[in-house]
Design a protein around this motif. Structure first.
Motif, PDB file in Angstrom:
ATOM      1  N   SER A  47       0.815  -1.217   0.000  1.00 31.91           N
ATOM      2  CA  SER A  47       0.000   0.000   0.000  1.00 31.91           C
ATOM      3  C   SER A  47       0.844   1.260   0.000  1.00 31.91           C
ATOM      4  CB  SER A  47      -0.930   0.028   1.219  1.00 31.91           C
ATOM      5  OG  SER A  47      -1.973  -0.905   1.094  1.00 31.91           O
ATOM      6  N   VAL A  94      -3.918  -0.150  -2.925  1.00 29.81           N
ATOM      7  CA  VAL A  94      -3.224  -1.437  -2.894  1.00 29.81           C
ATOM      8  C   VAL A  94      -2.684  -1.722  -4.284  1.00 29.81           C
ATOM      9  CG1 VAL A  94      -3.392  -3.913  -2.438  1.00 29.81           C
ATOM     10  CG2 VAL A  94      -4.741  -2.292  -1.062  1.00 29.81           C
ATOM     11  N   SER A 108      -3.578  -4.415   3.316  1.00 31.59           N
ATOM     12  CA  SER A 108      -4.398  -5.592   3.057  1.00 31.59           C
ATOM     13  C   SER A 108      -3.629  -6.890   3.198  1.00 31.59           C
ATOM     14  CB  SER A 108      -4.970  -5.504   1.638  1.00 31.59           C
ATOM     15  OG  SER A 108      -5.709  -4.314   1.468  1.00 31.59           O
ATOM     16  N   SER A 109      -4.373  -7.943   3.478  1.00 26.68           N
ATOM     17  CA  SER A 109      -3.844  -9.305   3.509  1.00 26.68           C
ATOM     18  C   SER A 109      -4.917 -10.232   2.948  1.00 26.68           C
ATOM     19  CB  SER A 109      -3.454  -9.716   4.930  1.00 26.68           C
ATOM     20  OG  SER A 109      -4.538  -9.518   5.822  1.00 26.68           O
ATOM     21  N   ILE A 166      -9.959 -10.801   0.735  1.00 32.40           N
ATOM     22  CA  ILE A 166      -8.994  -9.780   1.129  1.00 32.40           C
ATOM     23  C   ILE A 166      -9.521  -9.104   2.384  1.00 32.40           C
ATOM     24  CG2 ILE A 166      -9.990  -7.922  -0.313  1.00 32.40           C
ATOM     25  CD1 ILE A 166      -7.061  -7.009  -0.804  1.00 32.40           C
ATOM     26  N   CYS A 167      -8.612  -8.869   3.320  1.00 31.90           N
ATOM     27  CA  CYS A 167      -8.912  -8.180   4.569  1.00 31.90           C
ATOM     28  C   CYS A 167      -8.202  -6.834   4.515  1.00 31.90           C
ATOM     29  CB  CYS A 167      -8.425  -9.030   5.742  1.00 31.90           C
ATOM     30  SG  CYS A 167      -8.577  -8.268   7.357  1.00 31.90           S
ATOM     31  N   THR A 168      -8.937  -5.741   4.698  1.00 31.22           N
ATOM     32  CA  THR A 168      -8.375  -4.407   4.549  1.00 31.22           C
ATOM     33  C   THR A 168      -9.063  -3.455   5.508  1.00 31.22           C
ATOM     34  OG1 THR A 168      -7.736  -2.783   2.849  1.00 31.22           O
ATOM     35  CG2 THR A 168      -9.990  -3.627   2.758  1.00 31.22           C
ATOM     36  N   TYR A 202     -11.047   0.208   5.840  1.00 32.43           N
ATOM     37  CA  TYR A 202     -11.768   1.192   5.033  1.00 32.43           C
ATOM     38  C   TYR A 202     -12.672   1.997   5.946  1.00 32.43           C
ATOM     39  CZ  TYR A 202     -15.091   3.285   1.842  1.00 32.43           C
ATOM     40  OH  TYR A 202     -15.875   4.194   1.179  1.00 32.43           O
TER      41      TYR A 202
END
Length: 312
Positions: A225, A242, A271-272, A283-285, A287
């Motif tokens: 990022s 990303v 993110s991961s 995706i985990c992010t 926001y």
């Protein structure tokens, strides 16, 4: 699971104030454990800690429980950022960023526990990123040869041109060794904009949040990022974003190329990736990224295509 000083509640994900979220899906229990940057600098008489939430369905989350409470004399005194958890040889290792005391650098240290929720204990002797340098956001990867790596950001606050680098880890994950491999220089990207912090009177090209994913075609994909210029491409918003870099041969030393199209450009990032218990990829992010104070964990379905990843 260990309780901390905060009240345990069951809430929706959009009620959790968190940056840098990370989900560990624990198949043995069919439970999801959510970590992130929450109580990073302490408050009042409470020291900084890492916290964890637990869920059966990615919707309702119970917590926060205390995943790591630093022991007296621990080297990390503030900026408890970006914890990530990996299962290695039957134990659970947390890679997390800490800032040392006056005159000491920021770096990623490694903690260990017997359960993914903790409680975590000190494992590495101090940071395992570059000694004497400002580093953060370390993540873990083991290659096909069994070599274990930490991949991390060498900070723009020190370099001006932020970089992402990799160091080899010892088998016991207690230390790094050898020369660092440089994966990318943020200033080379056509979409990136200068990031500034008036409090320290500095600007530079920021790197955040490396995360590695081995694609079906053998390529090694790196999510990371930074901040993009407005109107990049056909829909660029100019916010936290990303990007994806890739090593076609799957090796850490590359060569690495860069996708010209941003993976996400919607004021969301750090993110991961994880798979749910039906093997679907997410995706985990967090926001939004700004305004600060509004950040929430967000989970979006992802599919793997012939040449990369796409949001579904």
């Amino acid at each position: 699971m260990q309780t901390g000083f905060r009240t345990i509640k069951t809430v929706n994900a959009n009620e959790i104030h968190m940056r840098d979220p990370f989900v560990f899906a624990y198949g043995a229990e069919r439970k999801y454990y959510l970590f992130g940057t929450t109580f990073a600098d302490g408050c009042g008489d409470q020291d900084p800690i890492f916290e964890v939430y637990v869920s059966d369905d990615l919707t309702l989350w119970t917590g926060p429980y205390a995943a790591f409470q630093p022991p007296k004399g621990f080297w990390g005194v503030r900026h408890y950022w970006a914890p990530e958890v990996f299962e290695v040889d039957g134990r659970f290792y947390m890679f997390a960023s800490f800032k040392g005391g006056i005159g000491e650098n920021r770096g990623t240290g490694i903690l260990v526990a017997d359960h993914p929720a903790g409680p975590y204990r000190v494992h590495s002797e101090g940071p395992v990123t570059l000694a004497g340098h400002e580093c953060l956001d370390g993540t873990y990867y083991e290659d096909d040869d069994g070599q274990r790596w930490i991949v991390f950001c060498h900070e723009w606050t020190e370099l001006y041109e932020g970089k992402i680098k990799a160091l080899r880890l010892t088998k016991d994950l207690k230390a790094s060794y050898g020369e660092a491999v440089t994966i990318l220089n943020a200033a080379d990207r056509p979409w990136i904009r200068l990031f500034g912090d008036p409090r320290i009177e500095k600007t530079g090209y920021l790197t955040d949040a490396p995360f590695l994913y081995r694609a079906r075609n053998g390529e090694l994909l790196l999510l990371w990022s930074s901040y993009s210029v407005p109107n990049y491409g056909d829909s660029g918003l100019g916010g936290y974003t990303v990007a994806i870099a890739r090593s076609a041969n799957g090796r850490m030393d590359g060569p690495w190329t860069h996708d010209e199209r941003l993976f996400m450009d919607r004021n969301a990032g750090h993110s991961s990736l994880f798979r749910d218990f039906e093997n679907r990829l997410w995706i985990c992010t967090h926001y939004p990224d700004t305004p600060h104070g509004q950040e929430r964990p967000l989970f979006l379905p992802v599919e793997e295509t012939e040449n990369g990843l796409a949001l579904r």
